[in-house]
Design an enzyme around this catalytic site. Structure first.
Site, PDB file in Angstrom:
ATOM      1  N   CYS A 122      31.965 -19.751  -1.677  1.00 33.53           N
ATOM      2  CA  CYS A 122      31.355 -20.891  -2.877  1.00 33.53           C
ATOM      3  C   CYS A 122      31.096 -20.254  -4.200  1.00 33.53           C
ATOM      4  O   CYS A 122      31.665 -20.752  -5.276  1.00 33.53           O
ATOM      5  CB  CYS A 122      30.077 -21.632  -2.518  1.00 33.53           C
ATOM      6  SG  CYS A 122      30.268 -22.727  -1.045  1.00 33.53           S
ATOM      7  N   GLY A 153      30.300 -12.417  -2.612  1.00 33.16           N
ATOM      8  CA  GLY A 153      31.484 -12.958  -2.026  1.00 33.16           C
ATOM      9  C   GLY A 153      31.440 -14.394  -1.280  1.00 33.16           C
ATOM     10  O   GLY A 153      30.718 -15.111  -1.902  1.00 33.16           O
ATOM     11  N   ARG A 209      35.142 -14.761   4.328  1.00 34.15           N
ATOM     12  CA  ARG A 209      35.880 -15.076   3.071  1.00 34.15           C
ATOM     13  C   ARG A 209      35.416 -14.403   1.984  1.00 34.15           C
ATOM     14  O   ARG A 209      34.470 -14.423   1.527  1.00 34.15           O
ATOM     15  CB  ARG A 209      35.793 -16.681   3.070  1.00 34.15           C
ATOM     16  CG  ARG A 209      36.550 -17.271   4.112  1.00 34.15           C
ATOM     17  CD  ARG A 209      36.237 -18.864   3.967  1.00 34.15           C
ATOM     18  NE  ARG A 209      34.872 -19.457   4.195  1.00 34.15           N
ATOM     19  CZ  ARG A 209      34.430 -20.542   3.949  1.00 34.15           C
ATOM     20  NH1 ARG A 209      35.291 -21.513   3.844  1.00 34.15           N
ATOM     21  NH2 ARG A 209      33.379 -20.899   4.247  1.00 34.15           N
ATOM     22  N   LYS A 242      34.549 -19.273  -6.145  1.00 37.91           N
ATOM     23  CA  LYS A 242      35.494 -20.156  -6.289  1.00 37.91           C
ATOM     24  C   LYS A 242      34.622 -21.164  -7.401  1.00 37.91           C
ATOM     25  O   LYS A 242      35.423 -21.659  -8.597  1.00 37.91           O
ATOM     26  CB  LYS A 242      35.705 -21.161  -5.253  1.00 37.91           C
ATOM     27  CG  LYS A 242      36.312 -22.557  -5.416  1.00 37.91           C
ATOM     28  CD  LYS A 242      36.440 -23.310  -3.940  1.00 37.91           C
ATOM     29  CE  LYS A 242      34.999 -23.835  -3.380  1.00 37.91           C
ATOM     30  NZ  LYS A 242      34.429 -24.861  -4.384  1.00 37.91           N
ATOM     31  N   GLY A 246      24.052  -4.562  -4.770  1.00 41.22           N
ATOM     32  CA  GLY A 246      24.827  -4.418  -3.585  1.00 41.22           C
ATOM     33  C   GLY A 246      26.238  -4.190  -3.734  1.00 41.22           C
ATOM     34  O   GLY A 246      26.569  -3.395  -4.736  1.00 41.22           O
ATOM     35  N   LYS A 268      27.290 -11.762   3.923  1.00 41.86           N
ATOM     36  CA  LYS A 268      26.125 -11.687   3.758  1.00 41.86           C
ATOM     37  C   LYS A 268      25.531 -11.331   5.340  1.00 41.86           C
ATOM     38  O   LYS A 268      26.556 -11.748   6.465  1.00 41.86           O
ATOM     39  CB  LYS A 268      25.610 -12.778   3.009  1.00 41.86           C
ATOM     40  CG  LYS A 268      25.777 -14.224   3.619  1.00 41.86           C
ATOM     41  CD  LYS A 268      25.256 -15.341   3.091  1.00 41.86           C
ATOM     42  CE  LYS A 268      25.252 -16.692   3.760  1.00 41.86           C
ATOM     43  NZ  LYS A 268      24.686 -17.664   3.233  1.00 41.86           N
TER      44      LYS A 268
END
Length: 206
Positions: free
Chosen positions: A55, A52, A120, A58, A48, A113
């Site tokens: 979670c 991103g 974010r 990070k 894809g 998604k």
């Protein structure tokens, strides 16, 4: 790991003439060991625009830091993040080769998604930001539910928004599908005579 692995395979496949990437992954997924409770892991093993959200980036970075504190060099984790950071540049290389900076570009999907308004660390943000860096000024975007939150989250991005898929498709000849919303794949005839970059490799599956 599976997302980064899949994106790396896609980059390799794009570089080798004659490779049908969706077909290759379809064969890959025929291995029955992918399936069963509690999760369908094969859904992660597909290329894809990179992962991103809040979670995954990070937590992966945090685990890398903790590993180093305890004397472990997390080679695979570091490779995952490196591959994830490269995938947008790889797509941009193909996009900028074909689309002049004078032509309008339509970005389909702003959330990181589908079925979510979470923007974010969205790959679309990185994609749009780099297109602007390269000199593209006629950038238009549409997301089924994330237009307003994307605009509020990234107010300095100088782009325009459309309220429906049909409006943006009627306006632009160059389309980039960045998020795998079902709406973008439900009726693929809307892309007839359009120059489409499907960063989710799903058009050929329809």
């Amino acid at each position: 790991t599976m997302i980064s692995f899949s994106n790396e395979l896609a980059m390799i496949g794009e570089s080798i003439p004659g490779v049908d990437i969706p077909k290759a992954f379809k064969i890959f997924h025929e291995d029955r060991r992918w399936y069963g409770a509690p999760a369908n892991m094969s859904s992660y093993a597909y290329p894809g625009a990179g992962y991103g959200g809040y979670c995954l980036p990070k937590d992966t970075q945090a685990l890398i830091s903790v590993s180093k504190e305890y004397g472990i060099d997390p080679v695979i984790l570091k490779a995952n993040t490196k591959t994830n950071s490269k995938i947008i540049d790889f797509h941009l290389k193909n996009i900028t080769k074909e689309i002049s900076i004078d032509f309008p570009i339509g970005i389909l999907g702003l959330s990181f998604k589908p079925d979510s308004d979470d923007v974010r660390n969205s790959p679309s943000f990185e994609l749009i930001s780099k297109l602007i860096e390269y000199g593209y000024r006629k950038i238009y975007a549409y997301d089924p539910i994330s237009n307003e939150i994307f605009k509020a989250t990234y107010p300095n991005l100088n782009i325009n928004y459309f309220n429906t898929l049909s409006e943006i498709i009627d306006f632009v000849d160059n389309v980039i599908i960045s998020t795998a919303w079902n709406e973008f794949y439900r009726n693929i005839t809307i892309y007839n005579n359009k120059n489409v970059f499907d960063l989710r490799y799903m058009l050929n599956e329809q």
